[in-house]
Design an enzyme around this catalytic site. Structure first.
Site, PDB file in Angstrom:
ATOM      1  N   GLY A  23       0.826  -1.196   0.000  1.00  0.00           N
ATOM      2  CA  GLY A  23       0.000   0.000   0.000  1.00  0.00           C
ATOM      3  C   GLY A  23       0.857   1.241   0.000  1.00  0.00           C
ATOM      4  N   MET A  25       1.254   3.230   2.406  1.00  0.00           N
ATOM      5  CA  MET A  25       1.818   3.511   3.708  1.00  0.00           C
ATOM      6  C   MET A  25       2.510   2.306   4.336  1.00  0.00           C
ATOM      7  SD  MET A  25      -1.601   5.474   5.017  1.00  0.00           S
ATOM      8  CE  MET A  25      -1.071   5.597   6.710  1.00  0.00           C
ATOM      9  N   LYS A  43       1.835  -5.987   9.304  1.00  0.00           N
ATOM     10  CA  LYS A  43       1.863  -4.787   8.464  1.00  0.00           C
ATOM     11  C   LYS A  43       3.034  -3.932   8.929  1.00  0.00           C
ATOM     12  CE  LYS A  43      -1.428  -3.095   6.429  1.00  0.00           C
ATOM     13  NZ  LYS A  43      -2.577  -2.452   5.759  1.00  0.00           N
ATOM     14  N   ASP A 141      -6.765   5.845   5.465  1.00  0.00           N
ATOM     15  CA  ASP A 141      -6.285   5.080   4.308  1.00  0.00           C
ATOM     16  C   ASP A 141      -7.316   4.031   3.889  1.00  0.00           C
ATOM     17  OD1 ASP A 141      -4.367   4.706   2.330  1.00  0.00           O
ATOM     18  OD2 ASP A 141      -3.357   3.106   3.417  1.00  0.00           O
TER      19      ASP A 141
END
Length: 414
Positions: A23, A25, A43, A141
């Site tokens: 992604g 971010m 993540k 997001d």
């Protein structure tokens, strides 16, 4: 932050196996938790925290806040940490369950979704955002990459790196889901999530995002003065809602709660329309079959009845029984069980949030246990409030009110 590779271990615990998604971010890794011996999703934030202590404190605070946010359609937070990688970088990471599902981005890449499916997904996501916004959290997001389609419905990822409403804005976000005011450095506000949800709804319905810009530089160079684009081929209410979510000014966008109400109404109307069409089809088939039967059936002479003979009733047998014997009374316990069944096993209420179900059941339990209470007026008000908030579908509200009428009758027997 230095690039991570398969085989790296974060915090001497999480063995990175392979990247699952990228992604704007972060990068999501499939990983193995060597302490609890289970597969997880990790993540890893792409922004470097090596030299900015204030950033590290803020990210840690946001992760802790998000970990306290629990919603059925948001991914639970297992762990948060910061660690020095094998290449000397400082990695901030969030550990979540590894779910079996398909990223919404892959589904959109296959082509537009039926508007009812797109609206149902957006409704579930809007409910998550509504709950987060009520706690002061802004996701920042909301993208097709951050929505996972599972057997249990869509799940919103990334609340582990949410921000508090009012925080200074940063460069977190994924073009083209970034709201225009973020380019001006406006403080974090729930309206940025609404804008992103509007982009997502537009993309689900059309198969493409509303604007062609895909990088921060392109978005900053764009000068948008015309009204936002409008989707076609959908009900007017859905098209207007999507367009208002994309409004250039945040004050002109609806709240997440208003989105929930609008989409619930649109989907409820669509369901009624389908039932009407199905009913007309069945009725038409039945009339055709009856016409054919009457066409081929030879008429028989009607019997001549003597004055002493009473014609048999034309009412169904069940109705005749009801006329001759009183109805079997329903106890309060049975009526309450019927209300619980509608909440827990009924089709019309299957999308109701677990916290709403629990709240209504607790209020009902309090009512039936209270010796001075003789009706369900308080619970009726609660049902109306939840429906007004968009947390009860119209059909579910109607069914629950009908069940409450049965409870009232049981509490006041003739």
């Amino acid at each position: 932050m230095s690039q991570l590779e398969p085989g790296d271990v974060l915090a001497r615990r999480y063995l990175l196996l392979d990247p699952l998604a990228h992604g704007g971010m972060s990068v999501i890794w499939r990983a193995f938790d060597q302490s609890l011996h289970r597969l997880v999703a990790v993540k890893v934030l792409t922004a470097s925290l090596h030299t900015d202590h204030g950033e590290r404190v803020r990210v840690r605070s946001e992760a802790r806040a998000a970990a306290r946010f629990i919603h059925r359609d948001s991914i639970e937070i297992y762990d948060y940490g910061e660690t020095v990688t094998a290449k000397g970088g400082v990695a901030a990471y969030v550990v979540m369950p590894l779910l079996d599902g398909t990223p919404l981005a892959e589904r959109i890449a296959e082509g537009p979704l039926p508007w009812t499916e797109a609206a149902a997904i957006a409704l579930r996501l809007a409910r998550v955002l509504m709950a987060g916004h009520a706690r002061g959290l802004v996701h920042r997001d909301v993208t097709a990459e951050n929505v996972l389609l599972t057997a249990d419905g869509p799940k919103l990822l990334d609340f582990g790196i949410a921000a508090w409403a009012g925080d200074p804005d940063d460069d977190r976000g994924t073009p083209p889901y970034v709201a225009p005011e973020r380019l001006l450095g406006a403080p974090t506000h729930p309206a940025v999530d609404v804008y992103a949800l509007g982009v997502l709804l537009f993309a689900m319905i059309t198969g493409r995002t509303p604007y062609p810009e895909t990088t921060w530089e392109e978005i900053e160079a764009a000068r948008r003065t015309d009204p936002p684009p409008r989707v076609t081929g959908v009900p007017h209410g859905v098209a207007s809602l999507c367009q208002s979510c994309l409004a250039h000014l945040p004050d002109e966008r609806p709240t997440a709660e208003e989105i929930v109400v609008s989409l619930t109404s649109a989907l409820g109307t669509a369901g009624i329309a389908r039932q009407v069409r199905r009913g007309l089809t069945v009725a038409g088939s039945a009339m055709l079959a009856l016409s054919v039967l009457l066409w081929f059936q030879r008429p028989e002479p009607e019997p001549v009845l003597s004055p002493q003979v009473t014609p048999p009733s034309s009412a169904p047998a069940s109705a005749r029984v009801m006329e001759s014997s009183p109805a079997v009374p329903v106890t309060v316990e049975q009526a309450v069980d019927g209300f619980h069944d509608s909440l827990e096993a009924g089709r019309t209420c299957d999308a109701t949030d677990a916290d709403v179900v629990l709240d209504l059941k607790q209020v009902l339990d309090h009512l039936v246990r209270g010796s001075a209470v003789t009706d369900t007026a308080e619970l009726r008000r609660k049902v109306a409030d939840r429906a007004r908030e968009g947390r009860l579908a119209p059909a579910c509200r109607a069914e629950l009110l009908a069940k409450l009428t049965v409870i009232d009758r049981a509490m006041k027997p003739d």
